[in-house]
Design an enzyme around this catalytic site. Structure first.
Site, PDB file in Angstrom:
ATOM      1  N   GLY A 187       0.794  -1.222   0.000  1.00  0.00           N
ATOM      2  CA  GLY A 187       0.000   0.000   0.000  1.00  0.00           C
ATOM      3  C   GLY A 187       0.827   1.272   0.000  1.00  0.00           C
ATOM      4  O   GLY A 187       1.977   1.291   0.394  1.00  0.00           O
ATOM      5  N   SER A 188       0.248   2.352  -0.468  1.00  0.00           N
ATOM      6  CA  SER A 188       0.898   3.653  -0.468  1.00  0.00           C
ATOM      7  C   SER A 188      -0.006   4.651  -1.162  1.00  0.00           C
ATOM      8  O   SER A 188      -1.185   4.721  -0.859  1.00  0.00           O
ATOM      9  CB  SER A 188       2.265   3.589  -1.137  1.00  0.00           C
ATOM     10  OG  SER A 188       2.949   4.793  -0.890  1.00  0.00           O
TER      11      SER A 188
END
Length: 219
Positions: A187-188
């Protein structure tokens, strides 16, 4: 459900860790039934989490020359007019999509065209929603020019957990809309910079799907 190639090593290490952990518990605590079931449960949960991190669903992508499709699954956290100073050096509409650990982490080209600019920037690992993450975190910057001469720039941005950005494009390469251009582990955030006058089709807080949601329509 299929799994992305970027996850093979992580899934193998997870299986190895679970095997070793369970073997040690069985060896040192052979009669601890409750402890064994706790470890079984935690092992199962860990394995499911790792699997969902690297899932790569197959679906049909509808392409359109004027559409800007979402490059990643997630939530729209920014829609604002900004100055893009790295490559375009003009005012743009920025749309930012935050990818949580439960989202699909495959990144897809928002438009078709030729990669006019690519650069990898090493950097920090601030949380992805931090205002300075777009300019200070580890990131890549990619700009694609379509057949009409319109350029869309976008960035993969690492976060506090996402410490590996993967990309599959280079300058001069011709790419297809919806084609995978990269992957961010765990994720990011992805930022997209659109020309002023572009019709934005999403709102703050919207949940979006990579390769399926139409973020905007080019003028």
């Amino acid at each position: 459900m299929t799994f992305h190639k970027e996850g093979y090593t992580s899934m193998a290490l997870c299986i190895l860790f679970i095997f070793v952990l369970n073997a040690l518990v069985h060896f040192y605590y052979p009669d601890a039934t409750i402890l064994k079931w706790i470890i079984y449960t935690l092992s199962f949960v860990l394995f499911v989490i790792i699997l969902q991190f690297f899932r790569s669903p197959n679906f049909a992508i509808t392409t359109h020359n004027q559409h800007v499709i979402c490059p990643a699954d997630g939530k729209v956290v920014v829609i604002e007019e900004v100055e893009e100073s790295e490559f375009l050096k003009d005012k743009r509409i920025q749309i930012s999509v935050f990818m949580s650990p439960v989202n699909v982490h495959v990144n897809r080209n928002p438009i078709a065209g030729v990669v006019k600019y690519f650069k990898y920037h090493p950097g920090k690992y601030l949380v992805a929603w931090h205002p300075k993450s777009s300019t200070e975190n580890e990131r890549t910057t990619i700009a694609i020019e379509n057949e009409a001469g319109v350029t869309v720039l976008f960035r993969q941005i690492a976060g506090a957990l996402a410490r590996r950005i993967v990309w599959y494009v280079k300058e001069g390469q011709e790419v297809e809309q919806g084609q995978q251009f990269g992957f961010i582990k765990f994720g990011s955030r992805v930022d997209i910079f659109l020309p002023l006058g572009t019709k934005v089709n999403v709102n703050l807080g919207d949940k979006v799907k990579g390769g399926r949601t139409i973020l905007a329509e080019l003028a």
